[in-house]
Motif scaffolding. Structure first.
Motif, PDB file in Angstrom:
ATOM      1  N   THR A  38     -11.719  64.778  65.074  1.00 33.78           N
ATOM      2  CA  THR A  38     -10.377  65.325  65.342  1.00 33.78           C
ATOM      3  C   THR A  38      -9.312  64.831  64.368  1.00 33.78           C
ATOM      4  O   THR A  38      -8.154  65.211  64.489  1.00 33.78           O
ATOM      5  N   ASP A  39      -9.676  63.976  63.411  1.00 32.61           N
ATOM      6  CA  ASP A  39      -8.684  63.404  62.491  1.00 32.61           C
ATOM      7  C   ASP A  39      -8.980  63.795  61.051  1.00 32.61           C
ATOM      8  O   ASP A  39      -8.888  62.982  60.134  1.00 32.61           O
ATOM      9  N   GLY A  40      -9.338  65.044  60.844  1.00 29.99           N
ATOM     10  CA  GLY A  40      -9.714  65.506  59.524  1.00 29.99           C
ATOM     11  C   GLY A  40      -8.618  65.354  58.488  1.00 29.99           C
ATOM     12  O   GLY A  40      -8.880  64.944  57.347  1.00 29.99           O
ATOM     13  N   ASP A  41      -7.392  65.681  58.844  1.00 31.35           N
ATOM     14  CA  ASP A  41      -6.297  65.565  57.872  1.00 31.35           C
ATOM     15  C   ASP A  41      -6.142  64.131  57.379  1.00 31.35           C
ATOM     16  O   ASP A  41      -5.888  63.888  56.192  1.00 31.35           O
ATOM     17  N   ARG A  42      -6.297  63.165  58.273  1.00 29.36           N
ATOM     18  CA  ARG A  42      -6.185  61.758  57.882  1.00 29.36           C
ATOM     19  C   ARG A  42      -7.304  61.378  56.915  1.00 29.36           C
ATOM     20  O   ARG A  42      -7.068  60.718  55.896  1.00 29.36           O
ATOM     21  N   LEU A  43      -8.534  61.805  57.208  1.00 29.42           N
ATOM     22  CA  LEU A  43      -9.660  61.458  56.349  1.00 29.42           C
ATOM     23  C   LEU A  43      -9.547  62.086  54.968  1.00 29.42           C
ATOM     24  O   LEU A  43      -9.974  61.501  53.975  1.00 29.42           O
ATOM     25  N   LEU A  44      -8.985  63.287  54.896  1.00 26.43           N
ATOM     26  CA  LEU A  44      -8.882  63.994  53.613  1.00 26.43           C
ATOM     27  C   LEU A  44      -7.638  63.634  52.820  1.00 26.43           C
ATOM     28  O   LEU A  44      -7.507  64.045  51.656  1.00 26.43           O
ATOM     29  N   ALA A  45      -6.727  62.883  53.409  1.00 24.71           N
ATOM     30  CA  ALA A  45      -5.465  62.552  52.736  1.00 24.71           C
ATOM     31  C   ALA A  45      -5.673  61.928  51.362  1.00 24.71           C
ATOM     32  O   ALA A  45      -4.980  62.305  50.400  1.00 24.71           O
TER      33      ALA A  45
END
Length: 422
Positions: A251-258
């Motif tokens: 659920t934290d894809g944006d954080r991982l891809l930052a």
């Protein structure tokens, strides 16, 4: 060749001729039994054509069994399984599974044959979380070289050999596969202009980033020098595009891809939450039949200096269009399983594909793969596009020995010396 026969031998891979002595379209396991017995009586080799994506080379003579009419999929939602016939494509399995909140372990291209790609291992878009597609097979129905239809389950040597061993033990007519409870995922592509960012530097950043991500995230790095053609979208035309493709069930894809988003100016960003039915848009593989040649290397580690040199040799100045894809392995792919999928210790898979002719392709790709030789464990059965005549490296020596023993037992006349095409 009449029109109906031409339609039966048509293939997604257009670079290799299919000229069998006998083309046998099949619609049932009984038809396959009859075709194999015909070949055995006539002492003719057998090839099998599903969709033609992974065609290993030309077919001259013999019996060609066409499975495209065996296209039935049935889902048991309670058991989380699907029964899949030999001609079924991954898009059909996805369509049958998603109404039940389930997903198969399909690959990136929806038009690839589900059964034949699974027999080669099946590296899917959720591979690091769930493993190879072959790891989730419950049973197989297969016609062996003696013309017998066998039902094979885990624990038998034939089960072990069929799953990952290639396609030299018989014609698999149906699989029962396990499905996974995935309704949605975070996925898409993050693309950069290779003229604005340094591909070597992005590859280094990608390799470092893969060390930080959980096993619930599966990704690949790609480099594609697009030609300047009017048929291409304007943002791709004439550009050298380097990208990272992602499938993640967290659920934290944006954080991982930052960290990758901050690498440089982004050409295109399609990362988003999506229903599993849209998972084919992550890679957006071409669905128009064409000619291509390629091969692969499973690596114990990705040396970014050598891989960077590979990018330079296969980039816009290579003299031919070369597509580079580097898949991050590990996670569930490293777990032991009762099948013959080799090189589970591999950390990356490098795939090179070119649209040139075979001779030109080998002259271009072989030196590129030589750069990776110090870290190369072997090659992947499913990604030897047109290189099926080269069997070295497809399995480790012990696995190759066991497979040869099985071939002598179940196909003593060597009917199935040609590979099946996914």
């Amino acid at each position: 060749m009449n029109t109906s026969t031409h339609d039966e031998v048509s293939s997604f891979q257009t670079g290799f001729a299919l000229r069998p002595d006998h083309m046998v379209p099949v619609r049932s396991s009984e038809d396959v039994v009859a075709a194999v017995r015909l070949a055995a009586d006539a002492r003719l080799p057998v090839s099998v054509l599903a969709t033609g994506h992974g065609l290993p080379g030309a077919v001259e003579g013999g019996v060609l069994v066409g499975t495209r009419h065996m296209d039935r999929v049935t889902v048991d939602a309670r058991a989380r399984t699907a029964r899949v016939q030999a001609g079924v494509r991954w898009r059909d399995v996805v369509a049958a599974a998603v109404p039940h909140g389930l997903a198969p372990l399909n690959g990136s291209a929806p038009g690839v044959g589900a059964v034949s790609s699974t027999l080669g291992g099946g590296l899917g878009i959720l591979a690091r979380e769930f493993g190879y597609a072959a790891d989730h097979v419950r049973s197989l129905d297969v016609v062996t070289g003696d013309g017998e239809l066998r039902h094979v389950t885990e624990g038998s040597e034939l089960y072990w050999g069929l799953l990952g061993g290639g396609h030299h033990l018989g014609v698999v007519t149906e699989l029962e596969i396990g499905l996974v409870p995935v309704r949605t995922l975070y996925g898409g592509s993050l693309a950069f202009d290779g003229g604005e960012v340094a591909p070597r530097a992005l590859l280094r950043a990608y390799e470092e980033w893969t060390r930080t991500v959980p096993s619930t995230l599966t990704s690949s790095f790609a480099a594609v020098p697009y030609p300047d053609l009017p048929a291409l979208p304007p943002q791709l035309r004439g550009r050298y595009v380097v990208s990272v493709r992602v499938a993640y069930t967290g659920t934290d894809g944006d954080r991982l891809l930052a960290p990758l988003r901050e690498f440089g100016p982004v050409l295109a960003d399609s990362l988003r939450e999506m229903p599993y039915a849209d998972s084919h848009t992550i890679h957006s593989d071409p669905d128009v039949p064409h000619s291509y040649y390629g091969d692969s290397a499973v690596l114990s580690a990705l040396d970014v200096e050598r891989a960077g040199e590979l990018l330079e040799r296969t980039g816009p100045d290579a003299g031919a269009m070369v597509v580079v894809q580097i898949n991050h392995l590990g996670g569930a792919l490293a777990r032991p399983a009762p099948n013959s999928v080799p090189y589970r210790e591999g950390r990356f898979l490098v795939r090179l594909l070119t649209m040139g002719g075979r001779q030109q392709a080998r002259a271009l790709l072989d030196p590129a793969f030589e750069l990776l030789a110090p870290d190369t464990l072997g090659r992947s059965v499913n990604f030897a596009f047109g290189a099926g005549d080269r069997t070295e490296g497809l399995h480790d020596p012990e696995t190759r020995k066991r497979l040869a023993e099985l071939e002598s037992r179940y196909d003593p006349a060597s009917l199935f010396r040609r590979s099946v095409s996914a």
